[in-house]
Design a protein around this motif. Structure first.
Motif, mmCIF file in Angstrom:
data_model
loop_
_atom_site.group_PDB
_atom_site.id
_atom_site.type_symbol
_atom_site.label_atom_id
_atom_site.label_comp_id
_atom_site.label_asym_id
_atom_site.label_seq_id
_atom_site.Cartn_x
_atom_site.Cartn_y
_atom_site.Cartn_z
ATOM 1 N N ASP A 1 -29.280 -28.778 50.410
ATOM 2 C CA ASP A 1 -29.462 -28.448 51.822
ATOM 3 C C ASP A 1 -29.455 -29.636 52.774
ATOM 4 O OD1 ASP A 1 -29.754 -25.746 51.124
ATOM 5 O OD2 ASP A 1 -31.891 -26.043 50.715
ATOM 6 N N THR A 2 -29.745 -30.835 52.295
ATOM 7 C CA THR A 2 -29.886 -31.969 53.209
ATOM 8 C C THR A 2 -29.207 -33.221 52.667
ATOM 9 O OG1 THR A 2 -31.950 -32.699 52.215
ATOM 10 C CG2 THR A 2 -32.126 -31.161 54.061
ATOM 11 N N GLU A 3 -28.967 -34.122 53.586
ATOM 12 C CA GLU A 3 -28.462 -35.445 53.254
ATOM 13 C C GLU A 3 -29.338 -36.468 53.954
ATOM 14 O OE1 GLU A 3 -24.413 -35.478 54.638
ATOM 15 O OE2 GLU A 3 -23.680 -34.568 52.794
ATOM 16 N N THR A 4 -29.681 -37.524 53.255
ATOM 17 C CA THR A 4 -30.438 -38.618 53.842
ATOM 18 C C THR A 4 -29.459 -39.746 54.140
ATOM 19 O OG1 THR A 4 -32.385 -38.002 52.563
ATOM 20 C CG2 THR A 4 -32.348 -40.222 53.511
ATOM 21 N N MET A 5 -29.341 -40.062 55.417
ATOM 22 C CA MET A 5 -28.395 -41.085 55.841
ATOM 23 C C MET A 5 -29.059 -42.461 55.816
ATOM 24 S SD MET A 5 -25.707 -39.329 56.327
ATOM 25 C CE MET A 5 -24.622 -40.492 57.109
ATOM 26 N N GLY A 6 -28.231 -43.469 55.672
ATOM 27 C CA GLY A 6 -28.703 -44.845 55.678
ATOM 28 C C GLY A 6 -27.611 -45.763 56.182
ATOM 29 N N LYS A 7 -27.902 -47.025 56.189
ATOM 30 C CA LYS A 7 -26.947 -48.041 56.638
ATOM 31 C C LYS A 7 -26.728 -49.036 55.509
ATOM 32 C CE LYS A 7 -27.253 -47.293 61.362
ATOM 33 N NZ LYS A 7 -26.124 -46.594 61.831
ATOM 34 N N MET A 8 -25.504 -49.534 55.430
ATOM 35 C CA MET A 8 -25.181 -50.598 54.486
ATOM 36 C C MET A 8 -24.463 -51.676 55.273
ATOM 37 S SD MET A 8 -22.732 -50.564 51.099
ATOM 38 C CE MET A 8 -23.823 -49.686 50.016
ATOM 39 N N ARG A 9 -24.870 -52.896 55.065
ATOM 40 C CA ARG A 9 -24.250 -54.026 55.749
ATOM 41 C C ARG A 9 -23.416 -54.800 54.744
ATOM 42 N NH1 ARG A 9 -26.285 -59.242 57.805
ATOM 43 N NH2 ARG A 9 -24.894 -59.718 59.517
ATOM 44 N N ALA A 10 -22.290 -55.294 55.206
ATOM 45 C CA ALA A 10 -21.406 -56.057 54.328
ATOM 46 C C ALA A 10 -20.868 -57.261 55.086
ATOM 47 C CB ALA A 10 -20.259 -55.177 53.840
ATOM 48 N N GLU A 11 -20.345 -58.189 54.320
ATOM 49 C CA GLU A 11 -19.755 -59.397 54.898
ATOM 50 C C GLU A 11 -18.242 -59.329 54.724
ATOM 51 O OE1 GLU A 11 -19.902 -64.230 54.320
ATOM 52 O OE2 GLU A 11 -20.880 -62.948 52.866
ATOM 53 N N LEU A 12 -17.517 -59.563 55.804
ATOM 54 C CA LEU A 12 -16.061 -59.607 55.753
ATOM 55 C C LEU A 12 -15.673 -60.925 55.083
ATOM 56 C CD1 LEU A 12 -13.391 -58.240 56.540
ATOM 57 C CD2 LEU A 12 -13.559 -59.392 58.749
ATOM 58 N N VAL A 13 -15.191 -60.833 53.857
ATOM 59 C CA VAL A 13 -14.884 -62.016 53.065
ATOM 60 C C VAL A 13 -13.501 -62.555 53.399
ATOM 61 C CG1 VAL A 13 -14.598 -62.895 50.714
ATOM 62 C CG2 VAL A 13 -16.360 -61.207 51.199
ATOM 63 N N ASN A 14 -12.545 -61.651 53.588
ATOM 64 C CA ASN A 14 -11.177 -62.078 53.860
ATOM 65 C C ASN A 14 -10.469 -61.019 54.688
ATOM 66 O OD1 ASN A 14 -8.859 -63.589 53.815
ATOM 67 N ND2 ASN A 14 -8.392 -63.251 51.676
#
Length: 147
Positions: free
Chosen positions: A66-79
């Motif tokens: 019935d539900t979704e728990t949202m979150g954030k993910m941070r990444a580094e642009l390598v190339n």
């Protein structure tokens, strides 16, 4: 307005437009609706800022019937490599949070439509080991050169 004021205004306008064209842009992507019927995308949005070399992703952390728990993910642009098609290939890796054991490596590229490939890597005694490979996902991406 005299001629001198007009000339300075034109020079300022040219300077600002030149600075805008030199600055890097951003690209924002959402899963393509044309994917496989009923397919689940755990990545809901990708935003790449070329200037700061950061990638922010809205992701589904957990999902129930019935539900979704949202979150954030941070990444580094390598190339970011240019290609003959004019669109770059973006390579980025997640920045693991405390307690996370898996580092995700991503490749966003245009092959007809934008595709995202992901590989999960876990480090055991500082030695990388392949955790999993995810099939490529299709994305709709929009570019902004406003920087």
């Amino acid at each position: 307005m005299n001629i001198r004021t007009i000339r300075r205004a034109c020079q300022l306008l040219l300077l600002l437009s030149a600075a805008g064209s030199v600055s890097a842009g951003t690209i924002a992507c959402v899963p393509s609706p044309g994917g496989a019927a009923g397919s689940f995308h755990w990545i809901r949005r990708i935003a790449i800022d070329e200037h700061s070399r950061t990638v922010n992703m809205d992701i589904v952390r957990s999902r129930t019937k019935d539900t979704e728990t949202m979150g954030k993910m941070r990444a580094e642009l390598v190339n970011m490599e240019g290609t003959s098609s004019g669109e770059p290939v973006y390579l980025f890796n997640s920045i693991p949070a405390a307690g996370d054991e898996v580092t995700n490596l991503f490749k966003l590229f245009k092959s007809g439509e934008w595709q995202l490939a992901r590989v999960g890597v876990v480090f055991v005694n500082k030695v990388p080991a392949l955790r999993g490979v995810e099939p490529t996902m299709s994305f709709d991406c929009k570019r902004s050169d406003l920087g």
